[in-house]
Design a protein around this motif. Structure first.
Motif, short mmCIF file in Angstrom:
data_model
loop_
_atom_site.label_atom_id
_atom_site.label_comp_id
_atom_site.label_asym_id
_atom_site.label_seq_id
_atom_site.Cartn_x
_atom_site.Cartn_y
_atom_site.Cartn_z
N LEU A 23 -5.45 3.67 -10.88
CA LEU A 23 -4.59 4.45 -11.77
C LEU A 23 -4.87 5.91 -11.44
O LEU A 23 -6.01 6.36 -11.51
N VAL A 24 -3.81 6.62 -11.09
CA VAL A 24 -3.96 7.99 -10.60
C VAL A 24 -3.30 8.96 -11.57
O VAL A 24 -2.15 8.75 -11.98
N ALA A 25 -4.03 10.01 -11.93
CA ALA A 25 -3.51 11.06 -12.80
C ALA A 25 -3.14 12.28 -11.96
O ALA A 25 -3.82 12.59 -10.97
N PRO A 26 -2.08 13.00 -12.33
CA PRO A 26 -1.70 14.20 -11.58
C PRO A 26 -2.84 15.21 -11.54
O PRO A 26 -3.48 15.50 -12.55
N ASN A 27 -3.11 15.72 -10.36
CA ASN A 27 -4.12 16.77 -10.13
C ASN A 27 -5.55 16.32 -10.39
O ASN A 27 -6.48 17.12 -10.28
N PRO A 78 0.82 -1.21 0.00
CA PRO A 78 0.00 0.00 0.00
C PRO A 78 0.86 1.26 0.00
O PRO A 78 1.81 1.38 0.78
N GLY A 79 0.54 2.18 -0.89
CA GLY A 79 1.26 3.44 -1.00
C GLY A 79 2.43 3.39 -1.95
O GLY A 79 2.99 4.44 -2.31
N GLN A 80 2.84 2.21 -2.39
CA GLN A 80 3.97 2.07 -3.32
C GLN A 80 3.52 2.42 -4.73
O GLN A 80 2.54 1.88 -5.23
N ARG A 81 4.24 3.32 -5.39
CA ARG A 81 3.88 3.79 -6.72
C ARG A 81 4.48 2.88 -7.80
O ARG A 81 5.61 2.44 -7.69
N PHE A 82 3.68 2.66 -8.85
CA PHE A 82 4.09 1.84 -9.99
C PHE A 82 3.97 2.71 -11.23
O PHE A 82 2.89 3.12 -11.61
N TYR A 83 5.13 3.02 -11.85
CA TYR A 83 5.18 4.02 -12.91
C TYR A 83 5.21 3.38 -14.30
O TYR A 83 5.38 2.15 -14.44
N ALA A 138 0.18 3.70 -10.90
CA ALA A 138 -0.71 2.74 -10.26
C ALA A 138 -0.34 2.66 -8.78
O ALA A 138 0.84 2.75 -8.42
N VAL A 139 -1.34 2.47 -7.93
CA VAL A 139 -1.08 2.40 -6.50
C VAL A 139 -2.13 1.52 -5.84
O VAL A 139 -3.30 1.52 -6.24
#
Length: 766
Positions: free
Chosen positions: A228-232, A163-168, A218-219
Motif C-alpha cells: 500500500l503506497v501513500a503519495p510522497n 507488477p506495476g498495475q495500480r489498484f485504487y 495498492a501495487v
C-alpha cells in the motif's frame, strides 16, 4: 495458434514506425483502427517483446463458449500454462464466429454472432482514439492523436494484478465465475485504503489492517511484494512472497476461485506457477470455502478438502444441505460434532446469544426453524444458531468450538407401562411419610419462591446493560449478520433518549462498540406476531445495494427498526445543496442509478418471494462511507400488512425509479414540473439542456441518451409498455438497446395535458 512468422515480420515493421518505446517507457506494438480478432481465425495481438498476447480463449467448463483476454505469451511458458490476466467484460462469453475489434470510431467491441449484438464495449467512441498498443507490461492502452492514454485495461482489472498495475480506492477484483455463475468473492479497497476480501460484498474475512493515510494505492512490485503506497511517502504496508527479491521473470497477484488472494511466480526449472504468498493462511477459514459441499477439513496430507458428515436432505446428490423440516414422529435430537465451527451462508443471519451449552442445545430443539448451533467459550459462552439448511464451516482438532446438528431420533421400541396397585401395608406406610413430605415441599416451595424473586430483581437490575454485551458480541466479528431484538428501554439507551433526530421519526444512535445506527419509528398498526414475521423476512434479505437491517423492537405499542447508519446521508441532500452537489459527478450519478436499479431488480426477482419497495425516492437512497448508493426503507408494505398485486407494485417501483433518474440527470427534485419540458428538449435534439448545470460539461452523451430514454419509458402512462427492472438495468449497463419513447407520461394526468402530449407526439411523426 499464433502465426509467429507473420507476427514477427509485422511487429518489426511497426517498431520501425512506432514511437511507443519513447512515449511509454516500455516497448509496444501498434494496433490500428479497424483491426479485428476472431474466434475462427484464432489470431492475436501480441506485445513487441512477445510476453503478452490478447486473443480468444476457450472456457474450460464451457467448451462452446469463448472469452477475450490478455494472457502470458512467452515462449518460455508452455501453452497450457499461459495464464489469462485480464478479460474484457469479466465473465462475459461469446459463441463461435464472434469477433473483437478496434472499430474506426475508436471503440473496442466484443460482438457475439449467435446473438447478433455487442456483449461488451470500451465506451471510448467519444475519446478521439487514434490507435491501440499492447504494452510489454501487459497493459492494453488506447491513445489519441497526441499519444495520450485515454483508456487502459489496467484501470479495469478482473481477477488479476500485474507488477506495476495500480489498484485504487473503490476498485474491485472479482474471482472468475464457474458454470455461468459469477463468483461471490471480491477484493475491494475501501475509502481509507484498506484491502478487504469479501464474500457477497458484505462478509469481510480478511483485511490489510487499518492504514492511517489517504489516497492510497495498492501495487504488486516486480520483486514480489504487495504494497500500500501513500503519495510522497512510499510504502506504508507490505507483504512479501517467499521468493521476494529473487530473480523471477513473471509474477502476478490473483483472487482465486476459492476466495484466497495469492501471489504467483513462474518457476523456470519446474515449469510451473508457484504460490509464494496467500492472504488467508488457513484456507478452511475463508468464508463459504466449501459452499454447498459441506465443511472444510484437512486430510492426511494437510490439504483442505470438503466433506459432508451430515444427513443429506435429498434435494440434490451433489449438495450437503441441512434438513430444515423436522416433522419427526419420534422427536428430534442434537447430534454433537466436536471441534467444529458452523455458520449459515444463505441467508447470513445467524443469531448469537450468551448462554450455556445445554441451553444452547435446548434453544435449537425448541425452535422449529433451527437446523444447528455452534457453542464456543473463549472467555464468554456464546451460542450461534442457524435457521437455514445452507450451512458450512470448518473443523480442526485444535478448535474448541462444539457444534450440534438437529436430527430426527431413531424410533425406540418400548413395552407398555402397566400401573401396579400398592399393597395395603404399603399404603399404610405411605401415610406416615405423606405429612412430613408435604411440610417439606411447602417449605421448599417458599424458599424457591424467595430465591426466584431475588433473581428476578437482579435480572431486572441488570437487563438494562445485558443487551450491550449481546450487541457488542453480534458486531464484534467483521461482516456479522445478526438481527438483534431490542426492548423499548434499550432503544432509548442507544438513541440517547431520542435526542438526535435526523428526519421524520428517524433518530441517530450508537451501539456499544460505537457503530452508528439509524432508528426508524413505525406505527404500531400491525400485531406483534405478524410484525416479527415481516421483520424476519426483511432481515434475511442481503444485497450490497440495500441498507442492512441490524435489529428491531416490538414491545407493546412500540415498533422500531434499527438500520446501519449511512454516513453520507441521502441523495436528496446532495441534490438540494449546491455545494454538496459538486460531489455528485456525472459518473457518480450514473453509478447511483445503476446501484438503485440493481437493488430493486433484486427485490423483484431474486428474493424468495416478490418484494416491492413502494416508496422509492431520493430521500430513501442513501450514501454509505464509501459513497456507494443503497436503498433504504424497503418492505414497509409487508410490515404494515398491506397487500397489493405483483404487477401494480412492480410498476409503481418502475415509475418511481424513472423519477429518480430524472432528478439525478436534471438536478431538480420535483420531476413532475420538468418532465414535459425535458421530453421536448430531448425530442428536439437538445438533451444536454436537461442536464444539471452544476455538472459543467462532464457528461457522457451516450449515457445521457440511455438515461433519458429509459426514464421516459418508466414514466409512461400505459402500464403495458413500461419496462421491467431487469430491462432497466440492462439499458443502463449498455447491454440492451432502447427505442425512442413516446409521450405521454404518468405525471401528465389532466385531459388538457394528455391532449398536449398527443399533439407533441403528432409533431414528432411529421
Amino acid at each position: 495458434m499464433l502465426e509467429q512468422e507473420r507476427f514477427l515480420y509485422g511487429s518489426a515493421l511497426l517498431l520501425c514506425i512506432s514511437l511507443g518505446s519513447l512515449l511509454f517507457g516500455v516497448v509496444a506494438s501498434e494496433i490500428t483502427l479497424g483491426s479485428k480478432l476472431s474466434v475462427e481465425e484464432d489470431n492475436s495481438w501480441v506485445s513487441s517483446n512477445g510476453d503478452f498476447a490478447i486473443g480468444f480463449y476457450n472456457h474450460p467448463d464451457r467448451p462452446s463458449q469463448f472469452g477475450i483476454g490478455i494472457r502470458f505469451n512467452s515462449k518460455s511458458i508452455p501453452v497450457d500454462k499461459r495464464t489469462v490476466v485480464w478479460v474484457a467484460g469479466g465473465d462475459v462469453s461469446v459463441s463461435n464466429n464472434s469477433y473483437f475489434q478496434l472499430q474506426k470510431n475508436g471503440e473496442l467491441v466484443l460482438f457475439d454472432a449467435s446473438q447478433s449484438q455487442e456483449q461488451w464495449t470500451s465506451k471510448t467512441s467519444q475519446l478521439s482514439v487514434a490507435s491501440a498498443f499492447l504494452r510489454d507490461d501487459g497493459n492494453l492502452v488506447l491513445l489519441n492523436e497526441k499519444k495520450d492514454i485515454v483508456w487502459q485495461s489496467f484501470d479495469y482489472p478482473t481477477d488479476t494484478l500485474l507488477p506495476g498495475q495500480r489498484f485504487y480506492a473503490f476498485s474491485t477484483l472479482r474471482a472468475a465465475g464457474q458454470n455461468d455463475v459469477s463468483s461471490l468473492y471480491t477484493l475491494y479497497m475501501n475509502v481509507s485504503g484498506q484491502l478487504q476480501l469479501r464474500w457477497e460484498s458484505s462478509i469481510i474475512y480478511w483485511s490489510s489492517g487499518r492504514p492511517s493515510h489517504s489516497n492510497l494505492t495498492a501495487v504488486l512490485t516486480s520483486s514480489g511484494s504487495l504494497q500500500l503506497v501513500a503519495p510522497n511517502l512510499g510504502p506504508i504496508w507490505s507483504v512479501f512472497g517467499e521468493d521476494h527479491d529473487d530473480t523471477v521473470r513473471f509474477r502476478f497477484l490473483r483472487l482465486d476461485v476459492d476466495g484466497n488472494l495469492r501471489i504467483f511466480s513462474w518457476v523456470e526449472v519446474s515449469q510451473t506457477w508457484r504460490s509464494v504468498w496467500q492472504a488467508v493462511e488457513n484456507q478452511c477459514t475463508v468464508f463459504a470455502t466449501c459452499y454447498q459441499q459441506g465443511i472444510c477439513v484437512f486430510n492426511a496430507s494437510g490439504s483442505p478438502v470438503c466433506t459432508c458428515p451430515f444427513h443429506h436432505t435429498g434435494q440434490s446428490n451433489s449438495k450437503c444441505l441441512f434438513s430444515s423440516q423436522h416433522d419427526c414422529k419420534s422427536g428430534s435430537i442434537m447430534v454433537e460434532q466436536a471441534n467444529m465451527f458452523l455458520y449459515g451462508y444463505y441467508p447470513v443471519n445467524d443469531s448469537i446469544s450468551i448462554t450455556s451449552i445445554n441451553q444452547c442445545k435446548s434453544m435449537c430443539l425448541n425452535d422449529s426453524s433451527c437446523t444447528s448451533v455452534t457453542f464456543t467459550n473463549d472467555g464468554s459462552a456464546k451460542c450461534r444458531m442457524m435457521k437455514t439448511p445452507y450451512v458450512s464451516g470448518y473443523s480442526v482438532p485444535s478448535l474448541s468450538s462444539i457444534s450440534f446438528v438437529k436430527s430426527c431420533s431413531d424410533p425406540i421400541a418400548a413395552d407398555p407401562i402397566i400401573p401396579l396397585k400398592s399393597p395395603p401395608q404399603a399404603q399404610k406406610e405411605s401415610y406416615k411419610i405423606w405429612i412430613p413430605c408435604l411440610v417439606g415441599a411447602a417449605s421448599g416451595t417458599f424458599v424457591v419462591f424467595v430465591v426466584i424473586q431475588l433473581a428476578m430483581g437482579f435480572y431486572l437490575h441488570k437487563r438494562r446493560n445485558s443487551y450491550r454485551r449481546l450487541a457488542s458480541l453480534a458486531y464484534s466479528t467483521p461482516g456479522s449478520k445478526c438481527l438483534i431484538m431490542l426492548s423499548f428501554t434499550e432503544i432509548k439507551d442507544l438513541t440517547g433518549n431520542f435526542n438526535h433526530q435526523i428526519g421524520p421519526k428517524m433518530f441517530k444512535g450508537a451501539l456499544p462498540n460505537n457503530q452508528l445506527v439509524t432508528v426508524k419509528e413505525l406505527e404500531a398498526t400491525t400485531e406483534a406476531r405478524k410484525f416479527r414475521a415481516a421483520v424476519s423476512k426483511i432481515g434475511s434479505i442481503y444485497h450490497k445495494g440495500l441498507v442492512k437491517l441490524e435489529g428491531y423492537c416490538c414491545e407493546l405499542d412500540h415498533r422500531y427498526l434499527v438500520y446501519e447508519f449511512p454516513k453520507n446521508g441521502s441523495v436528496e441532500k446532495y441534490i438540494e445543496d449546491s455545494t454538496l452537489a459538486e460531489r455528485l459527478t456525472w459518473r457518480k450519478r450514473m453509478e447511483i442509478c445503476l446501484s438503485v436499479g440493481r437493488a430493486i431488480f433484486y427485490l423483484h426477482t431474486e428474493c424468495r418471494e416478490f418484494l416491492c419497495h413502494g416508496n422509492l425516492k431520493c430521500e430513501n437512497v442513501v450514501l454509505d462511507e464509501n459513497f456507494e448508493a443503497k436503498v433504504n426503507e424497503f418492505g414497509f408494505r409487508m410490515l404494515y400488512g398491506e397487500a397489493s398485486s405483483h404487477r401494480a407494485s412492480a410498476e409503481k417501483d418502475v415509475e418511481e425509479f424513472g423519477k429518480i433518474v430524472m432528478t439525478l440527470v436534471s438536478g431538480i427534485k420535483e420531476v413532475n414540473d420538468v418532465v414535459g419540458w425535458a421530453y421536448k428538449e430531448w425530442l428536439e435534439g437538445h438533451p444536454e439542456n436537461v442536464v444539471d448545470k452544476r455538472l459543467e460539461g462532464e457528461v457522457d452523451n451516450e449515457e445521457l441518451e440511455r438515461a433519458l430514454r429509459i426514464a421516459f419509458w418508466c414514466l409512461q402512462t400505459d402500464e403495458r409498455v413500461k419496462p421491467s427492472m431487469g430491462e432497466v438495468v440492462k439499458v443502463l449497463e449498455g447491454t440492451l438497446p432502447v427505442d425512442p419513447p413516446p409521450p405521454p407520461f404518468t405525471c401528465w394526468r389532466s385531459p388538457r395535458e394528455e391532449e398536449d402530449s398527443s399533439e407533441l407526439g403528432s409533431e414528432s411523426e411529421t
